[in-house]
Design a protein around this motif. Structure first.
Motif, PDB file in Angstrom:
ATOM      1  N   GLU A 144       0.969  -3.393  -6.292  1.00 26.07           N
ATOM      2  CA  GLU A 144       1.293  -2.994  -4.919  1.00 26.07           C
ATOM      3  C   GLU A 144       2.442  -1.992  -4.871  1.00 26.07           C
ATOM      4  OE1 GLU A 144      -0.706  -6.952  -4.812  1.00 26.07           O
ATOM      5  OE2 GLU A 144       0.925  -6.048  -5.963  1.00 26.07           O
ATOM      6  N   HIS A 145       3.434  -2.185  -5.724  1.00 32.84           N
ATOM      7  CA  HIS A 145       4.568  -1.264  -5.756  1.00 32.84           C
ATOM      8  C   HIS A 145       4.175   0.078  -6.358  1.00 32.84           C
ATOM      9  CE1 HIS A 145       8.293  -4.016  -5.073  1.00 32.84           C
ATOM     10  NE2 HIS A 145       7.262  -4.400  -4.340  1.00 32.84           N
ATOM     11  N   PHE A 146       3.357   0.066  -7.389  1.00 37.63           N
ATOM     12  CA  PHE A 146       2.904   1.322  -7.978  1.00 37.63           C
ATOM     13  C   PHE A 146       2.019   2.097  -6.997  1.00 37.63           C
ATOM     14  CE2 PHE A 146       3.679  -1.128 -11.974  1.00 37.63           C
ATOM     15  CZ  PHE A 146       4.716  -0.338 -12.432  1.00 37.63           C
ATOM     16  N   HIS A 147       1.331   1.372  -6.152  1.00 41.18           N
ATOM     17  CA  HIS A 147       0.521   2.021  -5.122  1.00 41.18           C
ATOM     18  C   HIS A 147       1.427   2.799  -4.171  1.00 41.18           C
ATOM     19  CE1 HIS A 147      -3.410   2.400  -3.277  1.00 41.18           C
ATOM     20  NE2 HIS A 147      -2.869   2.181  -2.083  1.00 41.18           N
ATOM     21  N   VAL A 148       2.558   2.198  -3.800  1.00 37.75           N
ATOM     22  CA  VAL A 148       3.528   2.890  -2.938  1.00 37.75           C
ATOM     23  C   VAL A 148       4.097   4.114  -3.648  1.00 37.75           C
ATOM     24  CG1 VAL A 148       5.782   2.695  -1.802  1.00 37.75           C
ATOM     25  CG2 VAL A 148       4.131   0.818  -1.641  1.00 37.75           C
ATOM     26  N   ILE A 149       4.445   3.956  -4.928  1.00 35.70           N
ATOM     27  CA  ILE A 149       5.007   5.081  -5.686  1.00 35.70           C
ATOM     28  C   ILE A 149       4.009   6.229  -5.751  1.00 35.70           C
ATOM     29  CG2 ILE A 149       5.893   5.809  -7.933  1.00 35.70           C
ATOM     30  CD1 ILE A 149       6.862   2.934  -8.360  1.00 35.70           C
ATOM     31  N   ALA A 150       2.739   5.888  -5.918  1.00 34.66           N
ATOM     32  CA  ALA A 150       1.714   6.928  -5.951  1.00 34.66           C
ATOM     33  C   ALA A 150       1.693   7.720  -4.652  1.00 34.66           C
ATOM     34  CB  ALA A 150       0.345   6.293  -6.217  1.00 34.66           C
ATOM     35  N   TYR A 151       1.817   7.026  -3.526  1.00 30.00           N
ATOM     36  CA  TYR A 151       1.830   7.719  -2.234  1.00 30.00           C
ATOM     37  C   TYR A 151       3.088   8.556  -2.069  1.00 30.00           C
ATOM     38  CZ  TYR A 151      -2.402   6.019   0.003  1.00 30.00           C
ATOM     39  OH  TYR A 151      -3.716   5.799   0.338  1.00 30.00           O
ATOM     40  N   LEU A 152       4.206   8.066  -2.561  1.00 27.91           N
ATOM     41  CA  LEU A 152       5.436   8.855  -2.490  1.00 27.91           C
ATOM     42  C   LEU A 152       5.309  10.124  -3.318  1.00 27.91           C
ATOM     43  CD1 LEU A 152       8.114   6.000  -2.764  1.00 27.91           C
ATOM     44  CD2 LEU A 152       7.624   7.398  -0.739  1.00 27.91           C
ATOM     45  N   LEU A 153       4.655  10.034  -4.463  1.00 26.66           N
ATOM     46  CA  LEU A 153       4.421  11.215  -5.281  1.00 26.66           C
ATOM     47  C   LEU A 153       3.504  12.196  -4.560  1.00 26.66           C
ATOM     48  CD1 LEU A 153       3.961   9.603  -8.817  1.00 26.66           C
ATOM     49  CD2 LEU A 153       5.940  10.823  -7.946  1.00 26.66           C
ATOM     50  N   ARG A 154       2.492  11.680  -3.909  1.00 28.58           N
ATOM     51  CA  ARG A 154       1.581  12.540  -3.153  1.00 28.58           C
ATOM     52  C   ARG A 154       2.286  13.229  -1.993  1.00 28.58           C
ATOM     53  NH1 ARG A 154      -3.599   9.063  -1.590  1.00 28.58           N
ATOM     54  NH2 ARG A 154      -4.072  11.026  -0.536  1.00 28.58           N
ATOM     55  N   SER A 155       3.360  12.590  -1.494  1.00 24.01           N
ATOM     56  CA  SER A 155       4.084  13.139  -0.344  1.00 24.01           C
ATOM     57  C   SER A 155       5.230  14.060  -0.756  1.00 24.01           C
ATOM     58  CB  SER A 155       4.643  11.989   0.509  1.00 24.01           C
ATOM     59  OG  SER A 155       3.617  11.117   0.939  1.00 24.01           O
ATOM     60  N   SER A 156       5.365  14.335  -2.062  1.00 21.50           N
ATOM     61  CA  SER A 156       6.473  15.148  -2.565  1.00 21.50           C
ATOM     62  C   SER A 156       5.912  16.333  -3.347  1.00 21.50           C
ATOM     63  CB  SER A 156       7.385  14.297  -3.456  1.00 21.50           C
ATOM     64  OG  SER A 156       7.775  13.104  -2.789  1.00 21.50           O
ATOM     65  N   PRO A 157       5.586  17.429  -2.683  1.00 18.65           N
ATOM     66  CA  PRO A 157       4.836  18.520  -3.310  1.00 18.65           C
ATOM     67  C   PRO A 157       5.583  19.325  -4.365  1.00 18.65           C
ATOM     68  CG  PRO A 157       5.476  19.108  -1.070  1.00 18.65           C
ATOM     69  CD  PRO A 157       5.792  17.653  -1.239  1.00 18.65           C
TER      70      PRO A 157
END
Length: 440
Positions: free
Chosen positions: A325-338
């Motif tokens: 669940e936490h890695f899922h959040v990190i993945a979204y944060l990476l997607r939101s940081s171009p």
């Protein structure tokens, strides 16, 4: 025949250097040095820093079997005598820590054009002289006042104050007045403070560049500072966050640990509160997030698409539990940081939270998008445990980021596990032909 070297090299130093050294010592010790030699007899009267603490007198009382009253009397007499004989018209630093404050001491420091004032007053009633709040020489003020309401005079005007540090102060409708009286304020720290009034705490200053808020309680807060470059927000309890106009923000640290029972029942509200905080700091170049922030975002996986875009973020540092669940959040944060180039993760043991809401069910598929391939250069994961979820996350990073240059895996303790992790990592496909993976 060679001359005998002078053993007292300290006394041979220029006065300016001696004053600088003595300014870091408690004034009691500085005065005691007057017995060293004729040169030292009156040297203390010109030291531009005064540091008083009744704790040293209490220690002397304990070691010599004296009473508390005697120790307090000796302390008061000592401070009065020093202020009477000290012949400097300008003081660089004045620090005092005591239970029974005589406000005449503060007035004396103001008359000596004090530049840095540090007051530690662990009492329930604080009355400071009016002259302090119009002191034109003051550039730094630190107050530790023991959960007391600080009374303000009718006029507050710190024309040169650049640093204001407030600890354990209770505000009752005058915080805005205090800030408005600091026209050139550069750094503000508000730690362990409370607001009794229901008004939204408004921190808006065109000159403010550094802001620290920690362990505070309020009903609402509005932060709008176009020149702010660093912002730390930790363990503050309140709602109604309004953080805007932080266009110059370079570094931000966010750590808000909401009540877990509240989060389990109202996870969507918690997500939106955290999301508002993140949206307020979305212009940051460097961002640090606690595992509690990641936890609160992970409770509402269906809302992760609404995370703000961090268009200027170059470095992301966060704490994470060892679960998907936490890695899922990190993945979204990476997607939101171009344009993110550096990612640092501190792994922590998983929290034992149990959520029953249907909306809390997490997607089993962890994915990263192709946008990683043209910007991410360095990844560091500390306290790596080698769990299946951790390895899956690293595998996806290596297979998606074609510009990766270095991946640092810092394993917790087990040397045998480190070797096992190394064998598994070697088998992962890497999008970057020049990437170096190191395990320590």
């Amino acid at each position: 025949m060679s001359e005998t070297p002078n053993p007292d090299r300290l006394s041979d130093l220029p006065e300016s250097i001696l004053f600088h050294i003595l300014s870091f010592l408690p004034t009691k010790y500085v005065v005691q040095m007057s017995i060293l030699s004729r040169r030292w007899r009156y040297l203390w009267t010109s030291v531009p820093s005064l540091n008083f603490g009744d704790d040293l007198f209490q220690l002397h009382r304990v070691s010599n079997g004296g009473s508390v009253l005697d120790a307090n009397t000796r302390f008061v007499n000592f401070v009065n005598k020093v202020l009477q004989l000290h012949d400097m018209s300008h003081i660089q630093r004045f620090r005092i820590s005591c239970f029974d404050l005589d406000i005449s001491w503060i007035s004396a420091a103001v008359k000596k054009n004090v530049q840095e004032l540090f007051l530690i007053i662990p009492t329930n009633a604080v009355e400071l002289p009016d002259c302090l709040f119009t002191c034109e020489s003051l550039v730094s003020l630190k107050l530790v006042v023991g959960d007391s309401i600080l009374a303000l005079p009718t006029s507050v005007c710190f024309t040169r104050l650049r640093t204001l540090l407030l600890f354990s102060v209770t505000f009752n409708g005058f915080f805005g007045k205090l800030l408005s009286g600091c026209p050139v304020l550069d750094k503000l720290a508000v730690v362990g403070c409370q607001w009794w009034d229901d008004e939204v705490v408004n921190i808006s200053s065109p000159t403010l560049r550094h802001l620290i808020m920690c362990s505070g309680t309020f009903s609402g807060i509005k932060i709008s500072n176009p020149n702010l470059i660093s912002f730390q927000y930790k363990n503050c309890f309140g709602k109604n966050y309004f953080i805007e106009n932080l266009s110059s923000l370079v570094d931000a640290v966010i750590d808000v640990d909401l009540d877990c029972k509240y989060c389990s029942k109202r996870y969507k509200e918690c997500f939106h509160e955290v999301s508002k905080l993140l949206r307020g700091v979305s212009n940051a170049r460097s961002l640090t997030l606690s595992d509690s922030i990641v936890e609160q975002l992970s409770n509402a996986p269906n809302l992760l698409e609404s995370l703000p875009t961090f268009q200027y973020l170059n470095k992301l540092m966060l704490s994470s539990c060892r679960k998907k669940e936490h890695f899922h959040v990190i993945a979204y944060l990476l997607r939101s940081s171009p344009i993110l180039e550096s990612l640092v993760i501190d792994m922590k043991p998983s929290r034992n939270y149990v959520y029953e809401e249907e909306g809390n069910q997490q997607s089993k598929r962890l994915c990263l998008v192709d946008r990683l391939h043209d910007h991410l250069k360095e990844v560091k994961i500390r306290c790596f445990g080698g769990t299946e979820d951790e390895l899956e996350f690293v595998k996806l990073l290596l297979s998606n980021a074609s510009t990766l240059e270095r991946v640092f895996i810092i394993e917790w303790k087990d040397l045998k596990k480190r070797n096992d992790i190394d064998k598994k990592l070697v088998m992962f496909q890497m999008a970057s032909t020049s990437c170096i993976v190191s395990i320590s």
